[in-house]
Design a protein around this motif. Sequence first.
Motif, PDB file in Angstrom:
ATOM      1  N   GLU A  22       0.822  -1.141   0.108  1.00  0.00           N
ATOM      2  CA  GLU A  22       0.019  -0.133  -0.246  1.00  0.00           C
ATOM      3  C   GLU A  22       0.711   1.041   0.002  1.00  0.00           C
ATOM      4  OE1 GLU A  22      -3.073   0.141   2.912  1.00  0.00           O
ATOM      5  OE2 GLU A  22      -3.059  -2.227   3.122  1.00  0.00           O
ATOM      6  N   MET A  23       2.003   1.038   0.745  1.00  0.00           N
ATOM      7  CA  MET A  23       2.910   2.361   0.812  1.00  0.00           C
ATOM      8  C   MET A  23       3.400   2.602  -0.389  1.00  0.00           C
ATOM      9  SD  MET A  23       4.553   1.702   4.509  1.00  0.00           S
ATOM     10  CE  MET A  23       5.776   3.010   4.710  1.00  0.00           C
ATOM     11  N   VAL A  24       3.762   1.690  -1.260  1.00  0.00           N
ATOM     12  CA  VAL A  24       4.540   1.783  -2.445  1.00  0.00           C
ATOM     13  C   VAL A  24       3.593   2.448  -3.468  1.00  0.00           C
ATOM     14  CG1 VAL A  24       5.277   0.642  -4.844  1.00  0.00           C
ATOM     15  CG2 VAL A  24       5.894  -0.016  -2.365  1.00  0.00           C
ATOM     16  N   LEU A  25       2.349   2.224  -3.447  1.00  0.00           N
ATOM     17  CA  LEU A  25       1.174   2.863  -4.378  1.00  0.00           C
ATOM     18  C   LEU A  25       1.104   4.260  -3.983  1.00  0.00           C
ATOM     19  CD1 LEU A  25      -1.419   0.221  -4.584  1.00  0.00           C
ATOM     20  CD2 LEU A  25       0.266   0.945  -6.337  1.00  0.00           C
ATOM     21  N   ILE A  26       1.146   4.668  -2.746  1.00  0.00           N
ATOM     22  CA  ILE A  26       0.834   6.080  -2.014  1.00  0.00           C
ATOM     23  C   ILE A  26       2.204   6.683  -2.595  1.00  0.00           C
ATOM     24  CG2 ILE A  26       0.594   7.370   0.019  1.00  0.00           C
ATOM     25  CD1 ILE A  26      -0.939   5.151   1.282  1.00  0.00           C
ATOM     26  N   LYS A  31       5.181  10.961  -5.705  1.00  0.00           N
ATOM     27  CA  LYS A  31       6.199  11.262  -6.547  1.00  0.00           C
ATOM     28  C   LYS A  31       5.709  11.779  -7.873  1.00  0.00           C
ATOM     29  CE  LYS A  31       9.640   8.826  -9.036  1.00  0.00           C
ATOM     30  NZ  LYS A  31      10.464   7.527  -9.324  1.00  0.00           N
ATOM     31  N   LEU A  32       4.472  11.661  -8.401  1.00  0.00           N
ATOM     32  CA  LEU A  32       4.068  11.928  -9.518  1.00  0.00           C
ATOM     33  C   LEU A  32       3.645  13.461  -9.287  1.00  0.00           C
ATOM     34  CD1 LEU A  32       1.642   9.412 -10.879  1.00  0.00           C
ATOM     35  CD2 LEU A  32       3.736  10.138 -11.992  1.00  0.00           C
ATOM     36  N   ILE A  33       3.056  13.889  -8.192  1.00  0.00           N
ATOM     37  CA  ILE A  33       2.824  15.263  -7.962  1.00  0.00           C
ATOM     38  C   ILE A  33       3.912  16.000  -7.513  1.00  0.00           C
ATOM     39  CG2 ILE A  33       1.433  16.910  -6.419  1.00  0.00           C
ATOM     40  CD1 ILE A  33      -0.484  14.640  -6.006  1.00  0.00           C
ATOM     41  N   GLU A  34       4.982  15.557  -6.856  1.00  0.00           N
ATOM     42  CA  GLU A  34       6.198  16.427  -6.742  1.00  0.00           C
ATOM     43  C   GLU A  34       6.778  16.297  -8.149  1.00  0.00           C
ATOM     44  OE1 GLU A  34       7.723  14.671  -2.519  1.00  0.00           O
ATOM     45  OE2 GLU A  34       8.340  13.621  -4.220  1.00  0.00           O
ATOM     46  N   GLN A  35       6.791  15.731  -8.902  1.00  0.00           N
ATOM     47  CA  GLN A  35       7.299  15.821 -10.345  1.00  0.00           C
ATOM     48  C   GLN A  35       6.710  16.751 -11.534  1.00  0.00           C
ATOM     49  OE1 GLN A  35       7.601  11.831 -12.157  1.00  0.00           O
ATOM     50  NE2 GLN A  35       9.269  11.355 -11.193  1.00  0.00           N
ATOM     51  N   LYS A  36       5.139  16.630 -11.215  1.00  0.00           N
ATOM     52  CA  LYS A  36       4.552  17.902 -11.829  1.00  0.00           C
ATOM     53  C   LYS A  36       4.954  19.292 -11.407  1.00  0.00           C
ATOM     54  CE  LYS A  36      -0.402  19.138 -12.277  1.00  0.00           C
ATOM     55  NZ  LYS A  36      -1.644  18.664 -12.109  1.00  0.00           N
ATOM     56  N   TYR A  37       5.115  19.320 -10.137  1.00  0.00           N
ATOM     57  CA  TYR A  37       5.477  20.761  -9.617  1.00  0.00           C
ATOM     58  C   TYR A  37       6.903  21.140  -9.354  1.00  0.00           C
ATOM     59  CZ  TYR A  37       0.456  21.255  -9.415  1.00  0.00           C
ATOM     60  OH  TYR A  37      -0.972  21.413  -9.787  1.00  0.00           O
ATOM     61  N   GLY A  38       7.791  20.226  -9.486  1.00  0.00           N
ATOM     62  CA  GLY A  38       9.076  20.221  -8.939  1.00  0.00           C
ATOM     63  C   GLY A  38       9.556  20.344  -7.655  1.00  0.00           C
ATOM     64  N   CYS A  39       8.413  20.145  -6.687  1.00  0.00           N
ATOM     65  CA  CYS A  39       8.937  20.460  -5.227  1.00  0.00           C
ATOM     66  C   CYS A  39       8.189  19.333  -4.298  1.00  0.00           C
ATOM     67  CB  CYS A  39       8.222  21.881  -4.854  1.00  0.00           C
ATOM     68  SG  CYS A  39       6.400  22.070  -5.019  1.00  0.00           S
ATOM     69  N   ASN A  40       8.488  19.307  -3.221  1.00  0.00           N
ATOM     70  CA  ASN A  40       7.826  18.590  -2.153  1.00  0.00           C
ATOM     71  C   ASN A  40       6.528  19.102  -1.350  1.00  0.00           C
ATOM     72  OD1 ASN A  40       9.072  20.226  -0.097  1.00  0.00           O
ATOM     73  ND2 ASN A  40      10.756  18.733   0.126  1.00  0.00           N
ATOM     74  N   LEU A  41       6.167  18.621  -0.470  1.00  0.00           N
ATOM     75  CA  LEU A  41       4.958  18.983   0.106  1.00  0.00           C
ATOM     76  C   LEU A  41       5.140  20.381   0.979  1.00  0.00           C
ATOM     77  CD1 LEU A  41       1.929  18.554   1.065  1.00  0.00           C
ATOM     78  CD2 LEU A  41       2.727  17.358   3.140  1.00  0.00           C
ATOM     79  N   MET A  62      -3.782  19.577  -1.784  1.00  0.00           N
ATOM     80  CA  MET A  62      -4.642  18.761  -0.772  1.00  0.00           C
ATOM     81  C   MET A  62      -4.653  17.356  -0.868  1.00  0.00           C
ATOM     82  SD  MET A  62      -5.889  20.953   1.219  1.00  0.00           S
ATOM     83  CE  MET A  62      -7.122  20.026   1.949  1.00  0.00           C
ATOM     84  N   GLU A  63      -4.592  16.755  -2.257  1.00  0.00           N
ATOM     85  CA  GLU A  63      -4.325  15.452  -2.472  1.00  0.00           C
ATOM     86  C   GLU A  63      -3.017  14.928  -2.046  1.00  0.00           C
ATOM     87  OE1 GLU A  63      -4.289  12.412  -6.698  1.00  0.00           O
ATOM     88  OE2 GLU A  63      -4.748  14.558  -6.597  1.00  0.00           O
ATOM     89  N   MET A  64      -2.026  15.861  -2.372  1.00  0.00           N
ATOM     90  CA  MET A  64      -0.469  15.159  -1.740  1.00  0.00           C
ATOM     91  C   MET A  64      -0.526  15.080  -0.220  1.00  0.00           C
ATOM     92  SD  MET A  64       2.717  16.596  -2.881  1.00  0.00           S
ATOM     93  CE  MET A  64       4.504  16.149  -2.438  1.00  0.00           C
ATOM     94  N   LYS A  65      -1.271  16.125   0.391  1.00  0.00           N
ATOM     95  CA  LYS A  65      -1.452  16.121   1.943  1.00  0.00           C
ATOM     96  C   LYS A  65      -2.068  15.044   2.330  1.00  0.00           C
ATOM     97  CE  LYS A  65      -2.341  19.437   5.591  1.00  0.00           C
ATOM     98  NZ  LYS A  65      -2.841  20.674   5.970  1.00  0.00           N
ATOM     99  N   ALA A  66      -3.106  14.390   1.837  1.00  0.00           N
ATOM    100  CA  ALA A  66      -3.924  13.140   2.097  1.00  0.00           C
ATOM    101  C   ALA A  66      -3.032  12.036   2.002  1.00  0.00           C
ATOM    102  CB  ALA A  66      -5.239  13.181   1.368  1.00  0.00           C
ATOM    103  N   TYR A  67      -2.362  12.050   0.975  1.00  0.00           N
ATOM    104  CA  TYR A  67      -1.596  10.877   0.429  1.00  0.00           C
ATOM    105  C   TYR A  67      -0.381  10.694   1.693  1.00  0.00           C
ATOM    106  CZ  TYR A  67      -3.460   9.718  -4.114  1.00  0.00           C
ATOM    107  OH  TYR A  67      -4.215   9.217  -5.007  1.00  0.00           O
TER     108      TYR A  67
END
Length: 90
Positions: A22-26, A31-41, A62-67
């Motif tokens: 489950e952790m791998v999927l999350i 990672k996809l969101i970080e790549q989209k914006y080039g930054c972490n949470l 908000m999605e990344m925060k939930a993940y």
Amino acid sequence: MSALEVFKDEIKEYARLKIISEMVLIKEHIKLIEQKYGCNLKEMEQRIAAGKENFDLWDDYMEMKAYQRSLDELKNKIKELDHVKDIKIT
């Protein structure tokens, strides 16, 4: 076969592997969101605080925060597995 013999450690290891999968999927979603914006949470939070309204960024934040919250919960579950004394078969 009339009986199945399973050791407590095997059940705990199965539970651990299930959580890890489950952790791998999350992590992939994060990672996809970080790549989209080039930054972490944390950096996303700073961008939101410093910039003008960007609804796409806000939605992804908000999605990344939930993940991230889900990932933290799963990490805690793995730690709890080390202290499991009783196993209930349902």
